[in-house]
Design a protein around this motif. Structure first.
Motif, PDB file in Angstrom:
ATOM      1  N   ARG A  58       1.036  -1.587   0.255  1.00 34.11           N
ATOM      2  CA  ARG A  58       0.002   0.031   0.269  1.00 34.11           C
ATOM      3  C   ARG A  58       0.407   1.612  -0.434  1.00 34.11           C
ATOM      4  NH1 ARG A  58      -4.711  -2.176   4.316  1.00 34.11           N
ATOM      5  NH2 ARG A  58      -6.099  -3.132   3.138  1.00 34.11           N
ATOM      6  N   PRO A  69      -7.938   1.989  -9.164  1.00 33.96           N
ATOM      7  CA  PRO A  69      -7.250   1.282  -7.552  1.00 33.96           C
ATOM      8  C   PRO A  69      -6.166   0.250  -7.684  1.00 33.96           C
ATOM      9  CG  PRO A  69      -9.593   1.106  -8.547  1.00 33.96           C
ATOM     10  CD  PRO A  69      -9.396   2.109  -9.805  1.00 33.96           C
ATOM     11  N   THR A  70      -5.605   0.164  -6.665  1.00 31.39           N
ATOM     12  CA  THR A  70      -4.269  -0.860  -6.036  1.00 31.39           C
ATOM     13  C   THR A  70      -5.067  -1.945  -5.904  1.00 31.39           C
ATOM     14  OG1 THR A  70      -3.950   0.483  -4.745  1.00 31.39           O
ATOM     15  CG2 THR A  70      -2.994   1.079  -6.841  1.00 31.39           C
ATOM     16  N   GLU A  71      -5.713  -1.518  -4.340  1.00 32.92           N
ATOM     17  CA  GLU A  71      -6.582  -2.949  -3.875  1.00 32.92           C
ATOM     18  C   GLU A  71      -6.492  -3.772  -4.690  1.00 32.92           C
ATOM     19  OE1 GLU A  71      -6.212  -2.769  -0.033  1.00 32.92           O
ATOM     20  OE2 GLU A  71      -5.731  -0.994  -0.254  1.00 32.92           O
ATOM     21  N   ARG A  89      -7.614  -6.710 -12.083  1.00 36.00           N
ATOM     22  CA  ARG A  89      -7.077  -6.294 -10.754  1.00 36.00           C
ATOM     23  C   ARG A  89      -5.668  -6.554 -10.539  1.00 36.00           C
ATOM     24  NH1 ARG A  89      -9.399  -2.832  -6.940  1.00 36.00           N
ATOM     25  NH2 ARG A  89     -10.035  -2.249  -8.587  1.00 36.00           N
TER      26      ARG A  89
END
Length: 385
Positions: A58, A69-71, A89
């Motif tokens: 993170r 988004p990166t989660e 993703r």
């Protein structure tokens, strides 16, 4: 990919693919979705189940200023689309995962692991992330399945999932799967298309074709004889004593002539202008089909129908809220009646706050109060309603 009488199936086999009939093709051509998902899932679990790697990931995402988004996404076993979303993703943030592998703090954390199993798992995760063939397969998988995922999410949403829009998207999917997909064996593509068409034939009904034909976004497209026959069959079923089948057919023929010639404001400046296209389809039909009352009767009803699953999902959420741990002895019949009462009370409140002639949208939100916050409903006249 399901098997067929004349061949085998696509399966992963130690770095090579067994395509139909047992022919071997390079691994970059296609890997089974379960194989892709299982490898990606190992990476997702490794990072999200350990506080240090997750914190480093993170921090790296925030430092790099990654677009979007990166989660990391965790899939649900009962949700097929969630596996595709997890893979997509992973593909989008793959560059961040590669940078995590060379991060000094991450390397030090791996070195501090006490068990040989943990160190072996870290090495396996490193191999998966740096596997170029896996990325090529993921890229192909996304190209193949993302259009289908788009339709699936569209029909699961609350906005725009009308019969006409779903039909148009399914037609576009049919065209997509008929075309050659770079990197995918032609026989496999044909099999994918056959499976898709089997599902399409299974749930398609003529009412979807009729709605598509009368929708302002698609009414000027060409149709074939089979589609025209489906439209006429719907007209026959919807005919009434006032709006006869002959009357609907006559209006439809006159409407087709007006549509081709651009009369009765059926042109790009009025009925098909940007402002008119922003109108709800049923409202557009009510406005621009007044010259054909029988056809207007059919169109306003067909174009107001929704085939989204969100309404069902929402009703189940309300049912779960009512059938709580504190009220777990309620019978199913009682629960269903309470769900109906809850929905009707909300509609009464909304109708009281709007003009009497207002038509409530299908996408009307129905918020569920938290029982712990005292949201058991209000006593008085509204509760009795």
């Amino acid at each position: 990919i399901e098997s067929d009488p004349g061949g085998g199936y696509v399966g992963f086999n130690g770095g090579k693919e067994e395509a139909f009939g047992g022919t071997e093709v390079p691994v970059a051509t296609l890997t089974r979705l379960p194989s892709l998902a299982s490898q990606v899932w190992e990476v997702v679990k490794w990072i999200t189940n350990h506080h240090k790697p997750l914190a480093l990931y993170r921090a790296l995402a925030a430092k790099e200023g990654h677009d979007g988004p990166t989660e990391l996404v965790k899939y649900a076993e009962t949700r097929f689309a969630s596996k595709i979303m997890m893979i997509m993703r992973y593909y989008e943030v793959h560059d961040l995962l590669e940078k995590l592998l060379v991060d000094n703090d991450y390397i030090a954390w791996v070195a501090r692991q006490k068990t040989s199993e943990s160190k072996a798992k870290a090495a396996e995760i490193k191999r998966i992330i740096r596997d170029d063939d896996l990325i090529k397969n993921i890229d192909l998988c996304i190209d193949l399945l993302s259009p289908c995922l788009e339709v699936l999410r569209f029909t699961d949403g609350k906005t725009g999932a009308t019969l006409s829009n779903v039909y148009a998207k399914m037609l576009a999917l049919d065209v997509f799967y008929r075309q050659t997909v770079p990197g995918l064996a032609e026989r496999i593509r044909k099999k994918v298309h056959a499976i898709f068409m089997a599902r399409w034939v299974y749930f398609h009904t003529p009412v979807m074709t009729a709605a598509w034909r009368l929708a302002p976004a698609y009414c000027r497209r060409e149709i074939d004889e089979e589609q025209d026959a489906e439209v006429k069959s719907v007209f026959k079923k919807m005919a009434t004593a006032e709006h006869t089948y002959a009357g609907i057919n006559a209006d439809y023929a006159a409407y087709e002539v007006a549509l081709a010639s651009g009369i009765y404001d059926l042109n790009d400046e009025v009925a098909f202008s940007k402002a008119a296209q922003r109108m709800p389809p049923y409202q557009w039909a009510s406005t621009y089909l007044r010259a054909w009352p029988h056809l207007k009767y059919v169109a306003t009803r067909l174009l107001s129908l929704s085939c989204s699953a969100s309404g069902c999902e929402h009703s189940w959420s309300i049912e779960g809220w009512i059938h709580s741990k504190k009220r777990n002895r309620l019978g199913q019949h009682t629960i269903e009646r309470l769900v109906r009462c809850h929905t009707n009370i909300l509609l009464v409140r909304r109708m009281d706050s709007e003009a009497a002639e207002t038509v409530l949208d299908w996408e009307e939100e129905m918020e569920v109060d938290d029982p712990e916050d005292g949201g058991e409903g209000e006593e008085g006249e509204e509760g009795e309603q």
